[in-house]
Scaffold this motif. Structure first.
Motif, PDB file in Angstrom:
ATOM      1  N   ALA A  53     -33.728 -33.577 -31.409  1.00 25.72           N
ATOM      2  CA  ALA A  53     -34.618 -34.318 -32.428  1.00 25.72           C
ATOM      3  C   ALA A  53     -33.709 -34.864 -33.657  1.00 25.72           C
ATOM      4  O   ALA A  53     -33.971 -35.974 -34.171  1.00 25.72           O
ATOM      5  CB  ALA A  53     -35.383 -33.201 -32.827  1.00 25.72           C
ATOM      6  N   GLU A  56     -31.671 -38.051 -32.738  1.00 23.39           N
ATOM      7  CA  GLU A  56     -32.646 -39.224 -32.474  1.00 23.39           C
ATOM      8  C   GLU A  56     -31.926 -40.090 -31.169  1.00 23.39           C
ATOM      9  O   GLU A  56     -31.750 -41.467 -31.310  1.00 23.39           O
ATOM     10  CB  GLU A  56     -32.773 -39.879 -33.481  1.00 23.39           C
ATOM     11  CG  GLU A  56     -33.609 -39.184 -34.509  1.00 23.39           C
ATOM     12  CD  GLU A  56     -34.234 -39.897 -35.918  1.00 23.39           C
ATOM     13  OE1 GLU A  56     -33.561 -40.931 -35.917  1.00 23.39           O
ATOM     14  OE2 GLU A  56     -34.878 -39.372 -36.522  1.00 23.39           O
ATOM     15  N   LYS A  57     -30.741 -39.702 -30.281  1.00 25.28           N
ATOM     16  CA  LYS A  57     -30.301 -40.256 -29.395  1.00 25.28           C
ATOM     17  C   LYS A  57     -29.894 -39.510 -28.193  1.00 25.28           C
ATOM     18  O   LYS A  57     -29.984 -37.975 -28.467  1.00 25.28           O
ATOM     19  CB  LYS A  57     -28.977 -41.097 -29.737  1.00 25.28           C
ATOM     20  CG  LYS A  57     -27.950 -40.028 -30.354  1.00 25.28           C
ATOM     21  CD  LYS A  57     -26.659 -40.775 -30.810  1.00 25.28           C
ATOM     22  CE  LYS A  57     -25.561 -39.871 -31.259  1.00 25.28           C
ATOM     23  NZ  LYS A  57     -24.502 -40.439 -31.503  1.00 25.28           N
ATOM     24  N   VAL A  97     -31.943 -36.872 -23.643  1.00 26.52           N
ATOM     25  CA  VAL A  97     -32.796 -37.433 -24.380  1.00 26.52           C
ATOM     26  C   VAL A  97     -34.311 -36.660 -24.469  1.00 26.52           C
ATOM     27  O   VAL A  97     -34.642 -36.355 -23.544  1.00 26.52           O
ATOM     28  CB  VAL A  97     -32.871 -38.793 -24.492  1.00 26.52           C
ATOM     29  CG1 VAL A  97     -33.827 -39.449 -23.502  1.00 26.52           C
ATOM     30  CG2 VAL A  97     -33.461 -39.256 -25.727  1.00 26.52           C
TER      31      VAL A  97
END
Length: 99
Positions: A53, A56-57, A97
């Motif tokens: 989280a 973010e990738k 992800v």
């Protein structure tokens, strides 16, 4: 008499080197031990989720382990938990992800 001192110093050096190797091996063995129970795996899953989280990738197992400061084995346990819950997606380049 000089020969005895040289031999003794060499033996002492070899003993220290052997002790250092044993200590390193013991530390590595302790590091590799993972408590396999639902509570521990759940905490590792939380570590993995928070790491993904924050990033973010998509990240690889090694990247997640390093960022979360947990072992690769613990990372895999956490990933399994999260995959089972449908919270993750795998990518073509062996990265993970959040779903």
């Amino acid at each position: 008499m000089a020969e005895k001192k040289t031999t003794t110093k060499k033996a002492a050096t070899e003993t220290k080197a052997t002790a250092a190797k044993k200590t390193t091996a013991t530390k590595n063995a302790a590091k590799a031990t993972v408590a396999v129970n639902a509570e521990n795996i759940g905490f590792k899953a939380g570590d993995v989720y928070q790491t993904l989280a924050a990033a973010e990738k998509a990240l690889s197992v090694e990247e997640i382990a390093k960022a979360a400061k947990i072992s690769a084995e613990e990372t895999l346990l956490g990933l399994g938990w999260l995959f089972k819950e449908g919270k993750l997606l795998g990518t073509d380049d062996n990265k993970v992800v959040l779903a």
